[in-house]
Design a protein around this motif. Sequence first.
Motif, PDB file in Angstrom:
ATOM      1  N   ASP A 495    -114.542  33.594 -95.563  1.00 43.31           N
ATOM      2  CA  ASP A 495    -115.516  34.672 -94.132  1.00 43.31           C
ATOM      3  C   ASP A 495    -115.227  33.472 -92.902  1.00 43.31           C
ATOM      4  OD1 ASP A 495    -114.658  36.727 -95.293  1.00 43.31           O
ATOM      5  OD2 ASP A 495    -117.016  36.921 -96.096  1.00 43.31           O
ATOM      6  N   PHE A 496    -116.163  32.804 -92.941  1.00 44.13           N
ATOM      7  CA  PHE A 496    -116.422  31.420 -91.873  1.00 44.13           C
ATOM      8  C   PHE A 496    -115.268  31.412 -91.488  1.00 44.13           C
ATOM      9  CE2 PHE A 496    -116.999  27.150 -90.681  1.00 44.13           C
ATOM     10  CZ  PHE A 496    -117.581  27.353 -89.579  1.00 44.13           C
ATOM     11  N   PRO A 502    -112.653  27.037 -87.709  1.00 43.12           N
ATOM     12  CA  PRO A 502    -112.676  25.877 -87.161  1.00 43.12           C
ATOM     13  C   PRO A 502    -111.187  24.807 -87.366  1.00 43.12           C
ATOM     14  CG  PRO A 502    -112.964  26.396 -89.801  1.00 43.12           C
ATOM     15  CD  PRO A 502    -112.682  28.030 -89.195  1.00 43.12           C
ATOM     16  N   PHE A 503    -110.252  25.330 -88.070  1.00 39.73           N
ATOM     17  CA  PHE A 503    -109.448  24.585 -88.056  1.00 39.73           C
ATOM     18  C   PHE A 503    -108.536  24.543 -86.818  1.00 39.73           C
ATOM     19  CE2 PHE A 503    -108.117  29.083 -88.485  1.00 39.73           C
ATOM     20  CZ  PHE A 503    -107.489  28.387 -87.766  1.00 39.73           C
ATOM     21  N   LEU A 504    -109.804  24.448 -85.273  1.00 40.03           N
ATOM     22  CA  LEU A 504    -108.641  24.283 -84.550  1.00 40.03           C
ATOM     23  C   LEU A 504    -109.335  23.220 -83.980  1.00 40.03           C
ATOM     24  CD1 LEU A 504    -108.498  27.854 -82.437  1.00 40.03           C
ATOM     25  CD2 LEU A 504    -107.068  26.990 -83.444  1.00 40.03           C
ATOM     26  N   ASP A 505    -110.110  23.024 -84.637  1.00 40.12           N
ATOM     27  CA  ASP A 505    -110.904  21.117 -84.663  1.00 40.12           C
ATOM     28  C   ASP A 505    -110.320  20.543 -84.732  1.00 40.12           C
ATOM     29  OD1 ASP A 505    -111.683  19.177 -83.245  1.00 40.12           O
ATOM     30  OD2 ASP A 505    -113.949  20.034 -84.916  1.00 40.12           O
ATOM     31  N   ALA A 506    -109.690  19.512 -84.314  1.00 47.14           N
ATOM     32  CA  ALA A 506    -108.602  18.148 -84.808  1.00 47.14           C
ATOM     33  C   ALA A 506    -109.600  16.993 -85.651  1.00 47.14           C
ATOM     34  CB  ALA A 506    -108.094  17.194 -83.658  1.00 47.14           C
ATOM     35  N   SER A 511    -117.134  16.863 -94.482  1.00 50.59           N
ATOM     36  CA  SER A 511    -118.060  16.612 -94.702  1.00 50.59           C
ATOM     37  C   SER A 511    -118.469  17.797 -93.355  1.00 50.59           C
ATOM     38  CB  SER A 511    -118.814  15.255 -93.818  1.00 50.59           C
ATOM     39  OG  SER A 511    -118.603  14.679 -95.247  1.00 50.59           O
ATOM     40  N   ARG A 512    -118.144  18.262 -92.334  1.00 46.74           N
ATOM     41  CA  ARG A 512    -118.736  18.751 -90.784  1.00 46.74           C
ATOM     42  C   ARG A 512    -118.318  20.488 -91.867  1.00 46.74           C
ATOM     43  NH1 ARG A 512    -115.383  17.484 -85.122  1.00 46.74           N
ATOM     44  NH2 ARG A 512    -117.014  15.616 -85.999  1.00 46.74           N
ATOM     45  N   LEU A 513    -117.112  20.506 -92.324  1.00 47.15           N
ATOM     46  CA  LEU A 513    -116.586  21.944 -92.558  1.00 47.15           C
ATOM     47  C   LEU A 513    -118.297  22.290 -94.166  1.00 47.15           C
ATOM     48  CD1 LEU A 513    -115.757  24.401 -92.157  1.00 47.15           C
ATOM     49  CD2 LEU A 513    -113.695  23.407 -94.061  1.00 47.15           C
ATOM     50  N   ALA A 514    -118.147  21.016 -94.632  1.00 43.92           N
ATOM     51  CA  ALA A 514    -119.442  21.488 -95.627  1.00 43.92           C
ATOM     52  C   ALA A 514    -120.754  21.471 -94.902  1.00 43.92           C
ATOM     53  CB  ALA A 514    -119.185  19.967 -96.975  1.00 43.92           C
ATOM     54  N   GLY A 515    -121.583  21.254 -93.951  1.00 43.67           N
ATOM     55  CA  GLY A 515    -122.414  21.819 -93.343  1.00 43.67           C
ATOM     56  C   GLY A 515    -122.069  22.518 -92.660  1.00 43.67           C
ATOM     57  N   SER A 516    -121.133  23.331 -92.500  1.00 43.74           N
ATOM     58  CA  SER A 516    -121.132  24.655 -91.992  1.00 43.74           C
ATOM     59  C   SER A 516    -121.353  25.932 -92.441  1.00 43.74           C
ATOM     60  CB  SER A 516    -119.765  24.814 -91.174  1.00 43.74           C
ATOM     61  OG  SER A 516    -119.850  24.411 -89.560  1.00 43.74           O
ATOM     62  N   VAL A 517    -120.859  25.512 -94.097  1.00 49.52           N
ATOM     63  CA  VAL A 517    -121.463  26.419 -94.469  1.00 49.52           C
ATOM     64  C   VAL A 517    -122.257  25.737 -95.773  1.00 49.52           C
ATOM     65  CG1 VAL A 517    -118.325  27.240 -95.014  1.00 49.52           C
ATOM     66  CG2 VAL A 517    -119.497  25.234 -96.390  1.00 49.52           C
ATOM     67  N   GLN A 518    -122.828  25.729 -95.499  1.00 50.30           N
ATOM     68  CA  GLN A 518    -124.259  25.000 -96.610  1.00 50.30           C
ATOM     69  C   GLN A 518    -123.590  24.549 -98.149  1.00 50.30           C
ATOM     70  OE1 GLN A 518    -126.421  28.473 -94.940  1.00 50.30           O
ATOM     71  NE2 GLN A 518    -127.656  27.243 -94.016  1.00 50.30           N
TER      72      GLN A 518
END
Length: 598
Positions: A495-496, A502-506, A511-518
């Motif tokens: 869903d996120f 977020p994949f558009l961020d090169a 770790s960054r994705l993990a923080g976004s989905v807690q």
Amino acid sequence: MNAEKYSPPSTEVKSIAVLPFVNMSADVENEYFSDGITEEIINALTRIEGLKVIARTSSFSFKGKNIDVREIGRQLVVSAVLEGSVRKVQNRVRITAQLINAADGTHFWSKNFDRNLEDIFELQDEISLLIANQIRENFGHFNIQEHLVGKPTKNMQAYELYLKGHFYQLKWDADSIREATKYYEASVALDPGFARAYYGLVQSYGLLAAWGYMPAEEGFSKATHNFMIAADIDKSLPEYGMSFVGRTFWKNWDFQPTYTQLCETLELYPKYTDALEAMAELFLAHGYWPQAEEYIRRAMDVDPLSANHYYTLANINYYQRKFELALELVEKALYINPEFVLAYELKTLCLIWLNQKDIFEAFISDHENAATKRLLFKVINGSKKVLPSATIEEWREVAKDERQMVPYELFILANANHKEEAFELLKEYIEQKRGQIINFRQDPSLEPLREFDGFAKLHCSNFEYQEVEKVSTDKTADSKPSRSELDVQMKKLMDFIDAEKPFLDAQLNLSRLAGSVQLHPNRLSFLINEKTGMNFNEFVNQFRLAHFKEIAVDDKNAHITILGLAYESGFNSKTVFNAYFKKIENTTPGIWLKQARQ
């Protein structure tokens, strides 16, 4: 080598070799520091369960050699190789590191670090964690601890002295080890709480005493003194276990405590090659051949270019009287390390038992004790069975020679008509607990002495081993989420991704994705691997590829190059984009786009 029996395994996906970092400092003597940094990173990565890390010996065999990284990967059977350099100027250190795909030689991560020397442990931890995360993102899931490197001392000068001592100790010659003791002593003088420096003294004094380069009583006394101090400070280090074993195994022939300590050490450090080799040697001394080979094979898995391991495996076969195979293996050890003295001696014995006279003569022609070796050859393979009484009398004192590598005189007497003299000499060696004959129960050169009633009582081993059924103990099993929990987490992740792209961020990483989905990074890595069978980069790149294909066929983007479209889709490397595209679509981006626009 027998290719059928000893062919290398296929490349393991989650595996890395850390090559010696190049010393870029103006002072060439700073090599000790770059070597030390390399070894610290190797040791840190070794702590990660599920990641195969090549041991120092094999990685350092490529030091100073200009060999293609793909060939290094093939020899070491790894998927990734880390290269780097270290520049140390006064109180500053600059480290560069590049992580390379061993399959095709492409760089998939690089970074420069510029810090104060006081921050060296934090820097080692940061580099190790970054490397581990990059391997996980590119090759698959494993859990990573919050920290991989501790702070063994607060005194940077003491640490540098320790690294210098370790640098000299690893040269493995008497003069260098003496030099090592000076640096270790200076290190503990600056920091009396620095356990690793004390363990360095234990090993160095123990080696000098065992090799006969200092009085045995003095050397072992100093080793014991430093061991007691180190043990009071920190018993959790692997050096504690090996220092303990050095005394119980080689000095005291006290085998049961040796086995107990090795089991404890390997429980904490299952890939610690010194402990694996010691366990193999313990089983060898008691004739447990399958167990001995199992442990040395485990050591060779992470240290495939270790001359010591090939020598130990050769010994295991030699003592089983598999002389041809032992000869093949010991020649491999000598190929890796042409100056390996013990391997020369084992090759000599193999040639004698194989009765290969011409090869034997050519091999020993320049040996200092060639005459004694020729005599053993004649006794075993010829008719020479009686020795002059003067020779026998002269050899009565041979057990006092502490530098003797192989007891050739004992072997000659045992296989000639002088077995009683041999038996008395063997008793002297055993009373001294000489490491050269610790395997006397299995030694083919001592076979004739088994006829003596007292042979079995020469030394009564206290080692008791019983095969224990291996039970799988997955340390993370209790913390694994249920299938329903995974389903909920996966829906939240998808869903996120659908909403935020977020994949558009090169620069997106695990770790960054993990923080976004807690989710904890370990949990997210496990989730992706468990639910999709992909590693993190494969998982993310599938969305980038889908986005590329969507915008590439849009007429309003016809003026943008293929590479520009790839960058807009989140790819940050032309090489990665092209390789991934061809892997998935089985064609090049250019051909695909031409066909899609028709």
